[in-house]
Design an enzyme around this catalytic site. Structure first.
Site, PDB file in Angstrom:
ATOM      1  N   ASP A 125       0.883  -1.163  -0.088  1.00  0.00           N
ATOM      2  CA  ASP A 125      -0.219   0.119   0.291  1.00  0.00           C
ATOM      3  C   ASP A 125       0.863   1.309  -0.023  1.00  0.00           C
ATOM      4  O   ASP A 125       0.547   2.197   0.609  1.00  0.00           O
ATOM      5  CB  ASP A 125      -0.969   0.028   1.200  1.00  0.00           C
ATOM      6  CG  ASP A 125      -1.787  -1.211   1.261  1.00  0.00           C
ATOM      7  OD1 ASP A 125      -1.803  -1.908   0.229  1.00  0.00           O
ATOM      8  OD2 ASP A 125      -2.479  -1.283   2.256  1.00  0.00           O
TER       9      ASP A 125
ATOM     10  N   LYS B  63      -7.311  -4.362  -2.976  1.00  0.00           N
ATOM     11  CA  LYS B  63      -7.861  -5.033  -1.846  1.00  0.00           C
ATOM     12  C   LYS B  63      -8.766  -4.266  -1.094  1.00  0.00           C
ATOM     13  O   LYS B  63      -8.499  -2.830  -1.059  1.00  0.00           O
ATOM     14  CB  LYS B  63      -6.846  -6.057  -0.951  1.00  0.00           C
ATOM     15  CG  LYS B  63      -5.854  -4.876  -0.304  1.00  0.00           C
ATOM     16  CD  LYS B  63      -4.686  -5.670   0.693  1.00  0.00           C
ATOM     17  CE  LYS B  63      -3.662  -4.617   1.135  1.00  0.00           C
ATOM     18  NZ  LYS B  63      -4.406  -3.837   2.313  1.00  0.00           N
TER      19      LYS B  63
ATOM     20  N   CYS C  48      -2.101  -2.328   7.877  1.00  0.00           N
ATOM     21  CA  CYS C  48      -2.187  -3.185   6.903  1.00  0.00           C
ATOM     22  C   CYS C  48      -0.926  -4.332   7.024  1.00  0.00           C
ATOM     23  O   CYS C  48      -0.878  -5.330   6.901  1.00  0.00           O
ATOM     24  CB  CYS C  48      -2.180  -2.732   5.479  1.00  0.00           C
ATOM     25  SG  CYS C  48      -3.736  -1.919   5.368  1.00  0.00           S
TER      26      CYS C  48
END
Length: 185
Positions: free
Chosen positions: A16, A79, A113
């Site tokens: 990310d 995602k 994450c």
């Protein structure tokens, strides 16, 4: 296992590092520099790279220069789950590399994450390594809490240079000669 990374048993997960999040991330330039060092070593030594993007429609794509550094062969998975291993396609992709149970993680955010992915990967039997200088969050206390929690859960904390040198194994090789200039400056 010796406890050291082995490029033939490793895979790299870049989590990310997305354009719209970057302005809010603590010490983002330094983090991206360290991510790029690990990516360069991975590419030179044929360590597979996978990228994730958390809700790219809202948060944008992976930073363009980093995406380019990862190369066209590195797949990108969109995602919505915070843990990469709670996304079915991404989990299946990582698991398909059966001889690569060392999972090196870089990216952001450390306390969301990165943390959730690392803990889930550890629970699924991966040897998990987080490059602590190649992860960040919006706030330093969140990074510190995440690194402490992951270490207590058995995730191995490393630096970007540790991954770099452990994958290389020795000086004097063609790969070392190609990558060594990245450490100068």
């Amino acid at each position: 296992m010796s406890g050291l990374l082995d490029h033939a048993q490793s895979q790299l997960l870049v989590i990310d590092v997305q354009e719209k999040l970057l302005p809010t991330i603590h010490a983002v330039e330094a983090m991206i520099e360290r991510v790029r060092l690990v990516v360069a070593a991975a590419r030179e030594l044929d360590v597979p790279i996978t990228l994730s993007e958390q809700y790219p429609k809202g948060l944008g794509p992976t930073q363009e220069a980093l995406r380019h550094a990862c190369g066209n062969a590195a797949p990108v998975f969109a995602k919505t789950a915070f843990s990469c291993l709670r996304d079915d396609a991404l989990e299946a992709h990582l698991a398909s590399r059966k001889n690569r149970k060392q999972l090196v993680i870089v990216g952001m955010e450390a306390h969301v994450c990165v943390l959730q992915t690392a803990l889930d990967a550890k629970a699924r039997g991966y040897d998990v390594f987080v490059a602590r200088d190649a992860v960040s969050s919006r706030a330093v206390p969140d990074v510190d809490a995440a690194l402490t929690r992951m270490a207590h859960a058995g995730v191995t904390m490393i630096s970007a240079e540790m991954a770099f040198f452990e994958w290389l194994e020795r000086a004097g090789t063609p790969a070392f000669k190609t990558l060594a200039p990245l450490l100068k400056g």
